[in-house]
Design a protein around this motif. Structure first.
Motif, PDB file in Angstrom:
ATOM      1  N   PRO A 199       5.799   3.178   2.503  1.00 24.49           N
ATOM      2  CA  PRO A 199       4.808   2.123   2.068  1.00 24.49           C
ATOM      3  C   PRO A 199       4.724   0.878   3.196  1.00 24.49           C
ATOM      4  O   PRO A 199       5.418   0.775   4.026  1.00 24.49           O
ATOM      5  CB  PRO A 199       5.474   1.451   0.953  1.00 24.49           C
ATOM      6  CG  PRO A 199       6.443   2.429   0.576  1.00 24.49           C
ATOM      7  CD  PRO A 199       7.009   3.183   1.544  1.00 24.49           C
TER       8      PRO A 199
ATOM      9  N   VAL B 269       0.697  -1.170   0.103  1.00 23.64           N
ATOM     10  CA  VAL B 269       0.020   0.052   0.002  1.00 23.64           C
ATOM     11  C   VAL B 269       0.968   1.273  -0.095  1.00 23.64           C
ATOM     12  O   VAL B 269       1.612   1.648   0.948  1.00 23.64           O
ATOM     13  CB  VAL B 269      -0.795  -0.036   1.287  1.00 23.64           C
ATOM     14  CG1 VAL B 269      -1.718   1.305   1.342  1.00 23.64           C
ATOM     15  CG2 VAL B 269      -1.686  -1.102   1.273  1.00 23.64           C
ATOM     16  N   THR B 270       0.706   2.007  -1.165  1.00 19.00           N
ATOM     17  CA  THR B 270       1.581   3.236  -1.132  1.00 19.00           C
ATOM     18  C   THR B 270       0.931   4.602  -1.036  1.00 19.00           C
ATOM     19  O   THR B 270       1.208   5.592  -0.653  1.00 19.00           O
ATOM     20  CB  THR B 270       2.101   3.531  -2.490  1.00 19.00           C
ATOM     21  OG1 THR B 270       0.935   3.385  -3.528  1.00 19.00           O
ATOM     22  CG2 THR B 270       3.000   2.063  -2.724  1.00 19.00           C
ATOM     23  N   HIS B 271      -0.675   4.488  -0.538  1.00 23.30           N
ATOM     24  CA  HIS B 271      -1.517   5.677  -0.655  1.00 23.30           C
ATOM     25  C   HIS B 271      -2.473   5.483   0.374  1.00 23.30           C
ATOM     26  O   HIS B 271      -3.114   4.151   0.429  1.00 23.30           O
ATOM     27  CB  HIS B 271      -1.980   6.126  -1.837  1.00 23.30           C
ATOM     28  CG  HIS B 271      -1.183   6.729  -2.956  1.00 23.30           C
ATOM     29  ND1 HIS B 271      -0.357   6.060  -3.530  1.00 23.30           N
ATOM     30  CD2 HIS B 271      -1.208   8.052  -3.237  1.00 23.30           C
ATOM     31  CE1 HIS B 271       0.459   6.962  -4.365  1.00 23.30           C
ATOM     32  NE2 HIS B 271       0.077   8.002  -4.288  1.00 23.30           N
ATOM     33  N   GLY B 272      -2.833   6.242   1.413  1.00 26.68           N
ATOM     34  CA  GLY B 272      -3.909   6.156   2.263  1.00 26.68           C
ATOM     35  C   GLY B 272      -4.283   7.510   2.803  1.00 26.68           C
ATOM     36  O   GLY B 272      -3.674   8.511   2.885  1.00 26.68           O
TER      37      GLY B 272
ATOM     38  N   GLY C  41      -5.858   9.522   0.852  1.00 26.80           N
ATOM     39  CA  GLY C  41      -5.706  10.356  -0.399  1.00 26.80           C
ATOM     40  C   GLY C  41      -4.312  11.171  -0.442  1.00 26.80           C
ATOM     41  O   GLY C  41      -4.054  12.100  -1.413  1.00 26.80           O
ATOM     42  N   LYS C  42      -3.312  10.419   0.337  1.00 23.84           N
ATOM     43  CA  LYS C  42      -2.058  10.881   0.241  1.00 23.84           C
ATOM     44  C   LYS C  42      -1.096   9.981   0.138  1.00 23.84           C
ATOM     45  O   LYS C  42      -1.304   8.865   0.417  1.00 23.84           O
ATOM     46  CB  LYS C  42      -1.628  11.529   1.529  1.00 23.84           C
ATOM     47  CG  LYS C  42      -2.703  12.904   1.615  1.00 23.84           C
ATOM     48  CD  LYS C  42      -2.128  13.669   3.014  1.00 23.84           C
ATOM     49  CE  LYS C  42      -2.951  15.022   3.139  1.00 23.84           C
ATOM     50  NZ  LYS C  42      -2.576  15.619   4.501  1.00 23.84           N
ATOM     51  N   GLU C  43       0.106  10.189  -0.403  1.00 28.48           N
ATOM     52  CA  GLU C  43       1.069   9.098  -0.485  1.00 28.48           C
ATOM     53  C   GLU C  43       1.695   9.062   0.798  1.00 28.48           C
ATOM     54  O   GLU C  43       2.074   9.916   1.443  1.00 28.48           O
ATOM     55  CB  GLU C  43       2.237   9.547  -1.627  1.00 28.48           C
ATOM     56  CG  GLU C  43       3.275   8.537  -1.823  1.00 28.48           C
ATOM     57  CD  GLU C  43       4.105   8.805  -2.989  1.00 28.48           C
ATOM     58  OE1 GLU C  43       5.322   8.095  -2.864  1.00 28.48           O
ATOM     59  OE2 GLU C  43       4.067   9.843  -3.582  1.00 28.48           O
ATOM     60  N   LEU C  44       1.945   7.616   1.289  1.00 33.58           N
ATOM     61  CA  LEU C  44       2.346   7.461   2.499  1.00 33.58           C
ATOM     62  C   LEU C  44       3.861   7.841   2.681  1.00 33.58           C
ATOM     63  O   LEU C  44       4.547   7.575   1.790  1.00 33.58           O
ATOM     64  CB  LEU C  44       2.246   5.854   2.771  1.00 33.58           C
ATOM     65  CG  LEU C  44       0.724   5.357   2.947  1.00 33.58           C
ATOM     66  CD1 LEU C  44       0.602   4.030   3.224  1.00 33.58           C
ATOM     67  CD2 LEU C  44      -0.112   6.178   3.782  1.00 33.58           C
ATOM     68  N   GLU C  45       4.419   8.111   3.703  1.00 34.02           N
ATOM     69  CA  GLU C  45       5.708   8.129   3.822  1.00 34.02           C
ATOM     70  C   GLU C  45       6.764   7.135   3.795  1.00 34.02           C
ATOM     71  O   GLU C  45       7.626   6.864   3.183  1.00 34.02           O
ATOM     72  CB  GLU C  45       6.004   9.012   5.505  1.00 34.02           C
ATOM     73  CG  GLU C  45       5.735  10.540   5.368  1.00 34.02           C
ATOM     74  CD  GLU C  45       6.044  11.178   6.676  1.00 34.02           C
ATOM     75  OE1 GLU C  45       6.677  10.501   7.329  1.00 34.02           O
ATOM     76  OE2 GLU C  45       5.393  12.267   6.949  1.00 34.02           O
TER      77      GLU C  45
END
Length: 470
Positions: A105, A94-97, A99-103
């Motif tokens: 993954p 998972v790279t996004h959560g 609505g934002k890109e995660l710092e």
């Protein structure tokens, strides 16, 4: 014109038979995302009974249930190099959560060695904290390229045990206890599958383990299915996560660890081991419906089956009352046959006049009239006989289709022909194992000549079990 069979015959197309049975017996459906599955109520009832039986044995072995997050920081997996390398092709990341890109993954749990070890390193301080024995019932995700319902799905249900011990010997013995007393006992005495308990080769070993113990079952088509595994992890994860304890002597020591698991793959093994051209056959000790009491037609028959159902439930049997007389009896009988319920008791107006019922046994087949008054005493004996028959059939199939061979070519030939081969590991070795893999044949496990589990790959007299597998 001959009536078309409900299921594709096994001898004609075993994989198609398997899929037909899952659909017609209402066990599962494919999920909306490729590789996922929806487990239907009857199929989930089988899994629930597996959970109940397994959970009791796990707790008897001293482990306690807990739960850990399904999202794991990607950095955790990189701490144990062999582990991450083994799972890299199967990871869902998972790279996004929000609505934002995660710092960083996060990985959807493929197994929990890394996250559990992070907490073990916090919880273990002293030898007094050991052994630490934890189990969790959870789902895991491994991105499957060749999915097959129950056998290989991208998401599946399982239990995974994780333990920490003060010594190598304690960890080794606990992994062996799970292998035999928990998994082996359950699979033989509840599932009715005569599994072979053995040791995985270095090539087949779990990523990050120093030893993997396995249970291999022969399916109806002669292929092998890995039904469960118990791993000795050594100190590999303890080093990666700095899991140490203060010994009685006042020294900081690394813990020794195990992990072990079985999954919904066992439902697939149940189907392929015991099913026939008429459907599933469920072992009585496993069945969540051991007896279905059926009214053929008529209000008096409906009243009688309800009364009898209550009596049998009070006697401790797992019973379903089928009083749907507005649905044709033949259709209902075929449905229960497909679902593999061990015993059907069929009662109609004529039976009531005679004080009898028709007893239909799914496992050996056949029907016979019996006195209704005798059912309470008769049914436990019938169910025990049928449980024993399934285990006996499983053992006889494996023994009759296993060949002792002397060469790599003979081992491959036996496996490709739909059986298993036994060959001295000293004559096969890693080079022979690699040659077998070129023909989609693998070494399922290593066993000693007396059928026990060898303590080392190169122990004298070690035999390799060779087969094609699921």
């Amino acid at each position: 014109m001959a009536k078309a069979p409900v299921l594709t015959p096994q001898a004609e197309d075993f994989p198609r038979w398997y899929q037909d049975l899952i659909n017609k017996a209402e066990l599962a459906d494919n999920g909306p995302v490729r590789g996922t599955m929806v487990i239907r109520p009857y199929g989930y009832g089988l899994w629930e009974r597996m959970q109940q039986e397994m959970d009791a044995r796990i707790k008897e072995a001293g482990a306690q249930n807990a739960y850990f997050p399904m999202f794991i920081p990607q950095s955790y997996l990189t701490k144990e190099a062999e582990h991450v390398e083994g799972f890299a092709p199967e990871l869902a990341v998972v790279t996004h959560g929000g609505g934002k890109e995660l710092e960083e993954p996060v990985v959807v749990r493929p197994t929990s060695e890394t996250i559990i070890n992070d907490y073990f390193s916090k919880w273990v301080q002293s030898y007094r904290d050991l052994p630490l024995l934890i189990n969790q019932w959870a789902n895991v995700v491994r991105w499957e390229l060749r999915p097959r319902v129950f056998l290989r799905t991208s998401e599946f249900l399982w239990q995974e045990g994780h333990t920490a011990h003060a010594t190598y010997e304690d960890a080794r013995d606990y992994a062996a206890r799970i292998h035999t007393d928990v998994y082996g006992d359950f699979m033989k005495n509840v599932l009715g599958i005569d599994v072979v308990l053995g040791r995985k080769t270095a090539k087949e070993r779990f990523a990050g383990a120093i030893n993997t113990l396995t249970l291999e079952g022969m399916m109806g088509d002669g292929k092998a299915l890995q039904m469960g595994t118990s791993h000795e992890l050594g100190t590999n994860f303890a080093k990666a996560f700095n899991t140490q304890y203060l010994s009685k002597e006042g020294r900081q020591e690394l813990v020794w660890q195990t992990s072990w698991g079985v999954s919904t793959r066992m439902v697939g093994g149940l189907i392929m081991s015991h099913g026939d051209d008429n459907g599933l056959r469920v072992p009585p000790r496993l069945a969540h419906v051991q007896v279905v009491v059926m009214a053929i037609k008529g209000d008096e028959a409906v009243a009688k089956v309800r009364e009898l159902g209550d009596q049998l439930k009070a006697a401790g049997l797992r019973v379903h009352v089928d009083d749907r007389v507005d649905t044709p009896f033949g259709r209902r009988a075929v449905d229960w046959e497909l679902k593999g319920v061990p015993v059907r008791i069929e009662i109609g107006p004529r039976d009531l006049e005679n004080g009898t019922a028709m007893l239909a046994r799914r496992i050996p087949g056949g029907k016979e009239p019996v006195q209704i008054a005798e059912l309470l005493d008769l049914l436990p004996k019938v169910l025990d006989e049928d449980q024993a028959q399934l285990l006996r059939e499983s053992r006889e199939r494996r023994e009759s289709r296993t060949s002792d061979v002397a060469t790599i070519e003979e081992a491959a030939e036996a496996a490709i022909a739909g059986g298993w081969a036994r060959i001295p590991w000293a004559d096969l070795g890693p080079e022979g194992e690699a040659k077998l893999a070129e023909q989609a044949v693998s070494v399922r496990c290593l066993i000693a000549e007396d059928g026990s589990v060898p303590q080392a790959d190169d122990a004298p007299g070690t035999l390799a079990i060779v087969a094609r597998s699921y």
